[in-house]
Design an enzyme around this catalytic site. Structure first.
Site, PDB file in Angstrom:
ATOM      1  N   ASP A  31       0.839  -1.198   0.000  1.00  0.00           N
ATOM      2  CA  ASP A  31       0.000   0.000   0.000  1.00  0.00           C
ATOM      3  C   ASP A  31       0.877   1.252   0.000  1.00  0.00           C
ATOM      4  OD1 ASP A  31      -2.395   1.610   0.407  1.00  0.00           O
ATOM      5  OD2 ASP A  31      -1.749   1.796   2.493  1.00  0.00           O
ATOM      6  N   ASP A  91      -0.477   5.089   0.917  1.00  0.00           N
ATOM      7  CA  ASP A  91      -0.800   6.123   1.906  1.00  0.00           C
ATOM      8  C   ASP A  91      -0.948   5.569   3.316  1.00  0.00           C
ATOM      9  OD1 ASP A  91      -1.151   8.604   0.216  1.00  0.00           O
ATOM     10  OD2 ASP A  91      -2.488   7.201  -0.809  1.00  0.00           O
TER      11      ASP A  91
END
Length: 275
Positions: free
Chosen positions: A111, A113
């Protein structure tokens, strides 16, 4: 929300209390992980009903500027601890065929953010990057902070695994951030919001659509909702916003070095969360 935001994030706990009930359920995994590292991984294993009549996110615009934060991480009240069968694989997978250099390696989905970086439309004095993003014909500056030790983490992960960036944020923001962040070409592929499944108000990363053997796929993500279809493949991390003393990514490296040598991922992840 009617108008999808540019960046998909979880809520900063400094601004409001978040997911306290959910966090209580994962304390057992956190305790076992602390035995291996000085800082805990925010560890969770979720199961839920899966709705295959997926509704796409609405594109109706009702405001001039989409809000910064599209929250991804809250589970609906109807999501009980039950599992539905995974459907047949799609006709077309999200990832290309494995390259010769990655043959035999496991696939790690990472991922962006609050896992690798934190971004804001508000000026940040110590921002590592400032990325211009066009929204409705106007250029806005996005200020990006790198999580401590992200460089060491990415370099080592690129040596051990086939690495894929998978974010629920839009490509117009995430792609230039990845260009600046990944100076070594660690990410073999980049997947954005359009590759997610919109499920009960959250953007879910359906690992069965990647085109890789699931027993050799790991997802590293701060949002439990992102991997709710495949919790047994997850290595959860704590959401990061601005703590420059954070060592979570650095502490994860030895764990992944061990995991890279395993035949499949389930045994090691299961043992880790059941000690």
């Amino acid at each position: 929300m009617d108008n999808p935001s540019i960046i998909t994030q979880v809520t900063n706990p400094k601004e409001e209390e978040i997911l306290s009930c959910t966090q209580d359920k994962v304390s057992q995994c956190n305790i076992s992980l602390k035995k291996q590292r000085s800082r805990s991984i925010f560890s969770t294993l979720f199961c839920c009903f899966r709705d295959y009549n997926v509704e796409p996110p609405s594109t109706n615009s009702t405001s001039a500027l989409p809000p910064l934060v599209e929250e991804n991480g809250g589970l609906q009240k109807g999501d009980q601890m039950q599992v539905m069968p995974i459907p047949s694989p799609p006709a077309k997978y999200l990832l290309p065929e494995l390259t010769a250099s990655d043959y035999g390696k496991k696939c790690v989905v990472i991922d962006l953010d609050e896992t690798l970086v934190h971004s804001s439309f508000k000026p940040i004095s110590n921002a590592d990057f400032i990325v211009p993003v066009e929204i409705d014909g106007t250029i806005h500056q996005v200020y990006v902070l790198k999580r401590p030790h992200v460089d060491e983490f990415l370099q080592r992960m690129g040596e051990l695994f086939e690495c894929v960036l998978f974010t629920a944020s839009l490509a117009k923001y995430a792609d230039p951030v990845a260009d600046l962040l990944d100076r070594w070409g660690v990410f073999r592929a980049r997947l954005f919001r359009e590759s997610c499944v919109f499920h009960r108000g959250n953007y879910v990363k359906d690992l069965s659509r990647l085109g890789r053997e699931l027993s050799k796929v790991i997802i590293v993500d701060n949002s439990p909702a992102s991997y709710i279809f495949h919790p047994e493949n997850a290595v959860p991390v704590q959401s990061w916003f601005d703590d420059m003393t954070d060592t979570e990514l650095l502490d994860l490296i030895p764990f992944f070095e061990g995991l890279s040598k395993e035949e499949e991922v389930y045994s090691m992840l299961h043992k880790l969360c059941n000690r």
